[in-house]
Design a protein around this motif. Structure first.
Motif, PDB file in Angstrom:
ATOM      1  N   MET A  52       0.492 -13.489  -2.806  1.00  0.00           N
ATOM      2  CA  MET A  52       0.764 -12.087  -2.505  1.00  0.00           C
ATOM      3  C   MET A  52       0.818 -11.212  -3.751  1.00  0.00           C
ATOM      4  SD  MET A  52       3.707 -12.420   0.448  1.00  0.00           S
ATOM      5  CE  MET A  52       4.234 -10.743   0.129  1.00  0.00           C
ATOM      6  N   ILE A  53       0.752 -11.811  -4.918  1.00  0.00           N
ATOM      7  CA  ILE A  53       0.854 -11.020  -6.132  1.00  0.00           C
ATOM      8  C   ILE A  53      -0.385 -10.142  -6.277  1.00  0.00           C
ATOM      9  CG2 ILE A  53      -0.258 -12.650  -7.706  1.00  0.00           C
ATOM     10  CD1 ILE A  53       2.924 -10.665  -8.456  1.00  0.00           C
ATOM     11  N   HIS A  54      -0.197  -8.922  -6.759  1.00  0.00           N
ATOM     12  CA  HIS A  54      -1.332  -8.033  -6.953  1.00  0.00           C
ATOM     13  C   HIS A  54      -1.034  -7.113  -8.128  1.00  0.00           C
ATOM     14  CE1 HIS A  54       1.243  -5.039  -5.138  1.00  0.00           C
ATOM     15  NE2 HIS A  54       0.352  -4.104  -5.393  1.00  0.00           N
ATOM     16  N   ILE A  55      -2.074  -6.551  -8.716  1.00  0.00           N
ATOM     17  CA  ILE A  55      -1.920  -5.577  -9.780  1.00  0.00           C
ATOM     18  C   ILE A  55      -1.951  -4.192  -9.143  1.00  0.00           C
ATOM     19  CG2 ILE A  55      -2.871  -4.657 -11.922  1.00  0.00           C
ATOM     20  CD1 ILE A  55      -1.796  -7.496 -12.135  1.00  0.00           C
ATOM     21  N   PRO A  56      -0.931  -3.374  -9.344  1.00  0.00           N
ATOM     22  CA  PRO A  56      -0.923  -2.038  -8.735  1.00  0.00           C
ATOM     23  C   PRO A  56      -2.167  -1.244  -9.116  1.00  0.00           C
ATOM     24  CG  PRO A  56       1.222  -2.553  -9.664  1.00  0.00           C
ATOM     25  CD  PRO A  56       0.293  -3.648 -10.099  1.00  0.00           C
ATOM     26  N   VAL A  57      -2.731  -0.558  -8.122  1.00  0.00           N
ATOM     27  CA  VAL A  57      -3.933   0.245  -8.376  1.00  0.00           C
ATOM     28  C   VAL A  57      -3.624   1.371  -9.362  1.00  0.00           C
ATOM     29  CG1 VAL A  57      -5.654   1.760  -7.309  1.00  0.00           C
ATOM     30  CG2 VAL A  57      -4.881  -0.303  -6.108  1.00  0.00           C
ATOM     31  N   TYR A  58      -2.475   2.003  -9.181  1.00  0.00           N
ATOM     32  CA  TYR A  58      -2.077   3.106 -10.054  1.00  0.00           C
ATOM     33  C   TYR A  58      -1.104   2.588 -11.103  1.00  0.00           C
ATOM     34  CZ  TYR A  58      -4.078   5.562  -6.095  1.00  0.00           C
ATOM     35  OH  TYR A  58      -4.928   5.989  -5.108  1.00  0.00           O
ATOM     36  N   THR A 111      -1.664  15.590  -3.167  1.00  0.00           N
ATOM     37  CA  THR A 111      -3.123  15.701  -3.254  1.00  0.00           C
ATOM     38  C   THR A 111      -3.830  14.765  -2.291  1.00  0.00           C
ATOM     39  OG1 THR A 111      -3.111  14.107  -5.091  1.00  0.00           O
ATOM     40  CG2 THR A 111      -3.081  16.462  -5.652  1.00  0.00           C
ATOM     41  N   GLY A 112      -3.074  13.852  -1.681  1.00  0.00           N
ATOM     42  CA  GLY A 112      -3.663  12.965  -0.684  1.00  0.00           C
ATOM     43  C   GLY A 112      -4.486  11.836  -1.257  1.00  0.00           C
ATOM     44  N   ILE A 113      -4.328  11.557  -2.550  1.00  0.00           N
ATOM     45  CA  ILE A 113      -5.068  10.447  -3.162  1.00  0.00           C
ATOM     46  C   ILE A 113      -4.470   9.129  -2.679  1.00  0.00           C
ATOM     47  CG2 ILE A 113      -5.720   9.330  -5.334  1.00  0.00           C
ATOM     48  CD1 ILE A 113      -5.405  12.031  -6.704  1.00  0.00           C
ATOM     49  N   THR A 114      -5.310   8.250  -2.188  1.00  0.00           N
ATOM     50  CA  THR A 114      -4.855   6.953  -1.684  1.00  0.00           C
ATOM     51  C   THR A 114      -5.723   5.837  -2.234  1.00  0.00           C
ATOM     52  OG1 THR A 114      -6.236   7.129   0.291  1.00  0.00           O
ATOM     53  CG2 THR A 114      -3.977   7.954   0.459  1.00  0.00           C
ATOM     54  N   SER A 115      -5.202   4.632  -2.159  1.00  0.00           N
ATOM     55  CA  SER A 115      -5.973   3.461  -2.577  1.00  0.00           C
ATOM     56  C   SER A 115      -6.624   2.841  -1.356  1.00  0.00           C
ATOM     57  CB  SER A 115      -5.060   2.442  -3.253  1.00  0.00           C
ATOM     58  OG  SER A 115      -4.140   1.921  -2.303  1.00  0.00           O
ATOM     59  N   ASP A 116      -7.431   1.821  -1.583  1.00  0.00           N
ATOM     60  CA  ASP A 116      -8.100   1.126  -0.489  1.00  0.00           C
ATOM     61  C   ASP A 116      -7.198   0.110   0.194  1.00  0.00           C
ATOM     62  OD1 ASP A 116     -10.426   2.532  -1.003  1.00  0.00           O
ATOM     63  OD2 ASP A 116     -11.125   1.057  -2.477  1.00  0.00           O
ATOM     64  N   ILE A 117      -6.005  -0.114  -0.364  1.00  0.00           N
ATOM     65  CA  ILE A 117      -5.079  -1.073   0.223  1.00  0.00           C
ATOM     66  C   ILE A 117      -4.417  -0.448   1.449  1.00  0.00           C
ATOM     67  CG2 ILE A 117      -3.011  -2.465  -0.184  1.00  0.00           C
ATOM     68  CD1 ILE A 117      -3.729  -2.478  -3.126  1.00  0.00           C
ATOM     69  N   PRO A 118      -4.355  -1.137   2.573  1.00  0.00           N
ATOM     70  CA  PRO A 118      -3.733  -0.573   3.781  1.00  0.00           C
ATOM     71  C   PRO A 118      -2.290  -0.152   3.515  1.00  0.00           C
ATOM     72  CG  PRO A 118      -4.907  -2.609   4.293  1.00  0.00           C
ATOM     73  CD  PRO A 118      -4.896  -2.481   2.802  1.00  0.00           C
ATOM     74  N   THR A 119      -1.926   1.022   4.038  1.00  0.00           N
ATOM     75  CA  THR A 119      -0.592   1.568   3.797  1.00  0.00           C
ATOM     76  C   THR A 119       0.349   1.197   4.943  1.00  0.00           C
ATOM     77  OG1 THR A 119      -1.246   3.641   4.846  1.00  0.00           O
ATOM     78  CG2 THR A 119      -1.487   3.501   2.461  1.00  0.00           C
ATOM     79  N   TYR A 120       0.690  -0.058   5.039  1.00  0.00           N
ATOM     80  CA  TYR A 120       1.624  -0.483   6.081  1.00  0.00           C
ATOM     81  C   TYR A 120       3.020  -0.591   5.492  1.00  0.00           C
ATOM     82  CZ  TYR A 120       0.940  -5.040   3.856  1.00  0.00           C
ATOM     83  OH  TYR A 120       0.871  -6.065   2.955  1.00  0.00           O
ATOM     84  N   GLU A 178       0.680   0.696  -1.546  1.00  0.00           N
ATOM     85  CA  GLU A 178       0.466   1.636  -2.648  1.00  0.00           C
ATOM     86  C   GLU A 178       0.622   3.088  -2.216  1.00  0.00           C
ATOM     87  OE1 GLU A 178      -0.118   1.188  -5.827  1.00  0.00           O
ATOM     88  OE2 GLU A 178      -0.319  -0.978  -5.919  1.00  0.00           O
ATOM     89  N   ALA A 179       1.035   3.341  -0.971  1.00  0.00           N
ATOM     90  CA  ALA A 179       1.188   4.724  -0.512  1.00  0.00           C
ATOM     91  C   ALA A 179       2.249   5.431  -1.335  1.00  0.00           C
ATOM     92  CB  ALA A 179       1.556   4.755   0.965  1.00  0.00           C
ATOM     93  N   ALA A 180       1.965   6.668  -1.766  1.00  0.00           N
ATOM     94  CA  ALA A 180       2.910   7.417  -2.597  1.00  0.00           C
ATOM     95  C   ALA A 180       4.226   7.647  -1.860  1.00  0.00           C
ATOM     96  CB  ALA A 180       2.292   8.752  -3.008  1.00  0.00           C
ATOM     97  N   SER A 181       4.169   7.927  -0.566  1.00  0.00           N
ATOM     98  CA  SER A 181       5.391   8.153   0.202  1.00  0.00           C
ATOM     99  C   SER A 181       6.275   6.912   0.212  1.00  0.00           C
ATOM    100  CB  SER A 181       5.048   8.562   1.639  1.00  0.00           C
ATOM    101  OG  SER A 181       4.245   7.566   2.259  1.00  0.00           O
ATOM    102  N   HIS A 182       5.657   5.741   0.338  1.00  0.00           N
ATOM    103  CA  HIS A 182       6.417   4.490   0.334  1.00  0.00           C
ATOM    104  C   HIS A 182       7.048   4.251  -1.038  1.00  0.00           C
ATOM    105  CE1 HIS A 182       7.392   0.267   1.197  1.00  0.00           C
ATOM    106  NE2 HIS A 182       6.908   0.011  -0.007  1.00  0.00           N
ATOM    107  N   LEU A 183       6.294   4.487  -2.086  1.00  0.00           N
ATOM    108  CA  LEU A 183       6.802   4.249  -3.435  1.00  0.00           C
ATOM    109  C   LEU A 183       7.946   5.205  -3.764  1.00  0.00           C
ATOM    110  CD1 LEU A 183       3.460   3.690  -5.396  1.00  0.00           C
ATOM    111  CD2 LEU A 183       5.038   1.970  -4.511  1.00  0.00           C
TER     112      LEU A 183
END
Length: 214
Positions: A52-58, A111-120, A178-183
């Motif tokens: 499950m480890i991943h490198i944050p997109v941002y 600005t609505g910038i999102t990554s390709d990772i699903p925002t669940y 990676e959703a900004a609202s979640h972070l």
């Protein structure tokens, strides 16, 4: 008339023995290293051998948080020694970098910038955050208590700012959302909350250390 030697013996009978403490640089590196080891161990256990480890997109958004961690831990250890006054620009730096971290997340949110990772929703974030925060904050409190801290509120704030930010950095590599609202809500706000709570905890934890110096 009481002799001087007898008087000195009586006055010194109840004194606690002087404990030698690590230099600031050693204590600082010791806490940083042990906290990173705790986080890596926890992430290893939680991520099922790094599946499950991943490198944050941002990844750049974590730079201010990393600076908050380094400066806050140094402030706590440096000012815990009587006679060491807080350094003004280092005292303001953690708050400034926390605000910068929030601004980066808010910019991406509006600005609505999102990554390709699903925002669940990742419902275990708060639990993981607190479990990582507990040993790192206790470790830093233990280091500080050996140094007879005088500025209780400031030190409590810096301790929990450092440990909470350390947990937020660990969570960034464990949580795939990676959703900004979640972070903002789940990763950033707990740092603010624990930092403010640290002011009260500092008064509670260190009051005996302060009283014992008089």
């Amino acid at each position: 008339m009481m002799k001087t030697d007898v008087l000195i013996d009586r006055l010194s009978a109840n004194l606690a023995p002087v404990r030698r403490v690590f230099p600031i640089s050693v204590a600082y590196c010791l806490w940083i290293g042990s906290s990173l080891l705790i986080l890596i161990s926890y992430i290893w256990w939680r991520s099922d051998f790094f599946r499950m480890i991943h490198i944050p997109v941002y990844l750049y958004e974590l730079i201010p948080a990393f600076l908050v961690l380094l400066i806050s831990a140094y402030n706590a250890i440096h000012t815990s020694i009587p006679g060491n006054r807080k350094i003004q620009y280092l005292s303001l730096a953690p708050i400034s970098f926390l605000v910068l971290w929030m601004c980066l997340l808010l910019f991406r949110f509006f600005t609505g910038i999102t990554s390709d990772i699903p925002t669940y929703n990742y419902h275990t974030c708060i639990r993981d955050f607190l479990l990582m925060n507990l040993p790192t904050s206790i470790g830093l409190i233990y280091i500080i208590r050996r140094r007879y801290p005088m500025s209780k509120k400031n030190i409590g704030f810096w301790i929990f700012t450092a440990s909470a930010t350390m947990s937020a950095l660990g969570e960034a590599f464990l949580c795939p959302n990676e959703a900004a609202s979640h972070l903002i809500l789940i990763h950033l706000f707990p740092v603010f909350g624990l930092s403010l709570l640290g002011i009260w905890i500092g008064n509670f934890v260190f009051h005996r250390e302060l009283d014992s110096t008089f």
